[in-house]
Design a protein around this motif. Structure first.
Motif, PDB file in Angstrom:
ATOM      1  N   UNK A  46      18.901  45.117  39.281  1.00 22.74           N
ATOM      2  CA  UNK A  46      20.321  44.871  39.465  1.00 22.74           C
ATOM      3  C   UNK A  46      21.210  45.983  38.927  1.00 22.74           C
ATOM      4  N   UNK A  47      20.640  47.060  38.409  1.00 24.41           N
ATOM      5  CA  UNK A  47      21.465  48.052  37.717  1.00 24.41           C
ATOM      6  C   UNK A  47      22.618  48.563  38.557  1.00 24.41           C
ATOM      7  N   UNK A  48      22.387  48.909  39.802  1.00 20.68           N
ATOM      8  CA  UNK A  48      23.470  49.442  40.630  1.00 20.68           C
ATOM      9  C   UNK A  48      24.388  48.323  41.111  1.00 20.68           C
ATOM     10  N   UNK A  49      23.823  47.164  41.413  1.00 23.76           N
ATOM     11  CA  UNK A  49      24.608  46.070  41.958  1.00 23.76           C
ATOM     12  C   UNK A  49      25.316  45.293  40.853  1.00 23.76           C
ATOM     13  N   UNK A  50      24.775  45.373  39.629  1.00 27.67           N
ATOM     14  CA  UNK A  50      25.338  44.601  38.525  1.00 27.67           C
ATOM     15  C   UNK A  50      26.777  44.996  38.240  1.00 27.67           C
ATOM     16  N   UNK A  51      27.080  46.237  38.476  1.00 26.72           N
ATOM     17  CA  UNK A  51      28.435  46.705  38.229  1.00 26.72           C
ATOM     18  C   UNK A  51      29.233  46.658  39.525  1.00 26.72           C
ATOM     19  N   UNK A  52      29.251  45.494  40.149  1.00 27.10           N
ATOM     20  CA  UNK A  52      30.007  45.347  41.393  1.00 27.10           C
ATOM     21  C   UNK A  52      31.435  45.793  41.158  1.00 27.10           C
ATOM     22  N   UNK A  53      31.918  46.629  42.018  1.00 23.84           N
ATOM     23  CA  UNK A  53      33.265  47.185  41.882  1.00 23.84           C
ATOM     24  C   UNK A  53      34.286  46.170  42.397  1.00 23.84           C
ATOM     25  N   UNK A  54      35.245  45.852  41.538  1.00 24.82           N
ATOM     26  CA  UNK A  54      36.253  44.859  41.869  1.00 24.82           C
ATOM     27  C   UNK A  54      37.625  45.430  41.521  1.00 24.82           C
ATOM     28  N   UNK A  55      38.532  45.379  42.485  1.00 19.34           N
ATOM     29  CA  UNK A  55      39.904  45.815  42.261  1.00 19.34           C
ATOM     30  C   UNK A  55      40.732  44.618  41.805  1.00 19.34           C
ATOM     31  N   UNK A  56      41.662  44.860  40.876  1.00 19.10           N
ATOM     32  CA  UNK A  56      42.567  43.812  40.402  1.00 19.10           C
ATOM     33  C   UNK A  56      43.977  44.376  40.475  1.00 19.10           C
ATOM     34  N   UNK A  57      44.793  43.759  41.326  1.00 25.14           N
ATOM     35  CA  UNK A  57      46.193  44.185  41.387  1.00 25.14           C
ATOM     36  C   UNK A  57      47.079  42.991  41.089  1.00 25.14           C
ATOM     37  N   UNK A  58      48.247  43.303  40.564  1.00 26.95           N
ATOM     38  CA  UNK A  58      49.213  42.258  40.254  1.00 26.95           C
ATOM     39  C   UNK A  58      50.426  42.458  41.139  1.00 26.95           C
ATOM     40  N   UNK A  59      50.796  41.405  41.838  1.00 27.43           N
ATOM     41  CA  UNK A  59      52.003  41.415  42.646  1.00 27.43           C
ATOM     42  C   UNK A  59      53.020  40.515  41.930  1.00 27.43           C
ATOM     43  N   UNK A  60      54.248  40.471  42.402  1.00 23.05           N
ATOM     44  CA  UNK A  60      55.216  39.566  41.754  1.00 23.05           C
ATOM     45  C   UNK A  60      54.794  38.092  41.830  1.00 23.05           C
ATOM     46  N   UNK A  61      53.983  37.741  42.838  1.00 21.64           N
ATOM     47  CA  UNK A  61      53.601  36.338  43.027  1.00 21.64           C
ATOM     48  C   UNK A  61      52.216  35.977  42.498  1.00 21.64           C
ATOM     49  N   UNK A  62      51.293  36.967  42.395  1.00 22.77           N
ATOM     50  CA  UNK A  62      49.907  36.614  42.076  1.00 22.77           C
ATOM     51  C   UNK A  62      49.123  37.801  41.520  1.00 22.77           C
ATOM     52  N   UNK A  63      47.962  37.457  40.964  1.00 18.73           N
ATOM     53  CA  UNK A  63      46.945  38.449  40.609  1.00 18.73           C
ATOM     54  C   UNK A  63      45.920  38.379  41.737  1.00 18.73           C
ATOM     55  N   UNK A  64      45.567  39.528  42.321  1.00 16.63           N
ATOM     56  CA  UNK A  64      44.667  39.557  43.469  1.00 16.63           C
ATOM     57  C   UNK A  64      43.452  40.411  43.120  1.00 16.63           C
ATOM     58  N   UNK A  65      42.261  39.817  43.277  1.00 21.92           N
ATOM     59  CA  UNK A  65      40.996  40.503  43.024  1.00 21.92           C
ATOM     60  C   UNK A  65      40.311  40.727  44.365  1.00 21.92           C
ATOM     61  N   UNK A  66      39.805  41.950  44.603  1.00 22.09           N
ATOM     62  CA  UNK A  66      39.072  42.246  45.835  1.00 22.09           C
ATOM     63  C   UNK A  66      37.749  42.896  45.462  1.00 22.09           C
ATOM     64  N   UNK A  67      36.676  42.348  46.034  1.00 19.91           N
ATOM     65  CA  UNK A  67      35.336  42.865  45.773  1.00 19.91           C
ATOM     66  C   UNK A  67      34.643  43.168  47.096  1.00 19.91           C
TER      67      UNK A  67
END
Length: 159
Positions: A46-67
């Motif tokens: 799992x070494x390469x997959x374990x660090x799944x890259x996830x973006x976290x952005x904050x908008x005025x209405x919500x926190x949005x995570x994309x993987x």
């Protein structure tokens, strides 16, 4: 005479040859998994997959995570909320079955489990979290509480 010093070990290929499929792994022989896995059967955990890259952005209405989770079905991904305002995103990609007659030339796709935790801020509405999976992209939306505007009141000036 070899161009590769003996401390690199007995290598059949030349690591300085840009067309060679032999890849030097500086971590080969260490107890933890190596940084490079090649097609000679070296285990890819799992070494390469374990660090799944996830973006976290904050908008005025919500926190949005994309993987980006290509090849995974929504049934293979879990989104959970733990105590203490912690968002947990996890899943597993199974490795491809090896047949006896198969000959691998390259093994670059990662497999294994991944797990990511995010401590959410105080303004997160924990009961309204939504998740959707489309085209291998997981989107988790955490709505935010409306920011309370500070009260302004006039103070009489005596005198």
């Amino acid at each position: 005479m070899s161009m590769i010093p003996s401390f690199f070990g007995n290598r059949q290929g030349n690591i300085f040859d840009p067309f060679s499929l032999e890849i030097w792994d500086p971590f080969h022989g260490f107890p933890f998994s190596g940084a490079v896995a090649n097609a000679k059967g070296q285990s890819r955990d799992a070494s390469a997959f374990a660090a799944a890259r996830i973006d976290w952005k904050e908008t005025p209405e919500a926190h949005v995570f994309k993987a980006d989770l290509p090849g995974l079905k929504k049934e293979e991904v879990k989104v959970e909320v733990e105590e203490g305002r912690v968002l947990l995103i996890s899943g597993e990609r199974s490795s491809e079955k090896e047949e006896k007659n198969d000959k691998w030339h390259s093994l670059e796709r990662s497999s294994g489990k991944f797990l990511r935790r995010f401590r959410l801020p105080e303004d997160a509405k924990m009961d309204e979290i939504k998740a959707a999976m489309e085209n291998g992209v997981l989107t988790v939306t955490v709505p935010k509480e409306e920011a309370k505007k500070p009260e302004v009141r006039a103070v009489d000036i005596s005198g």
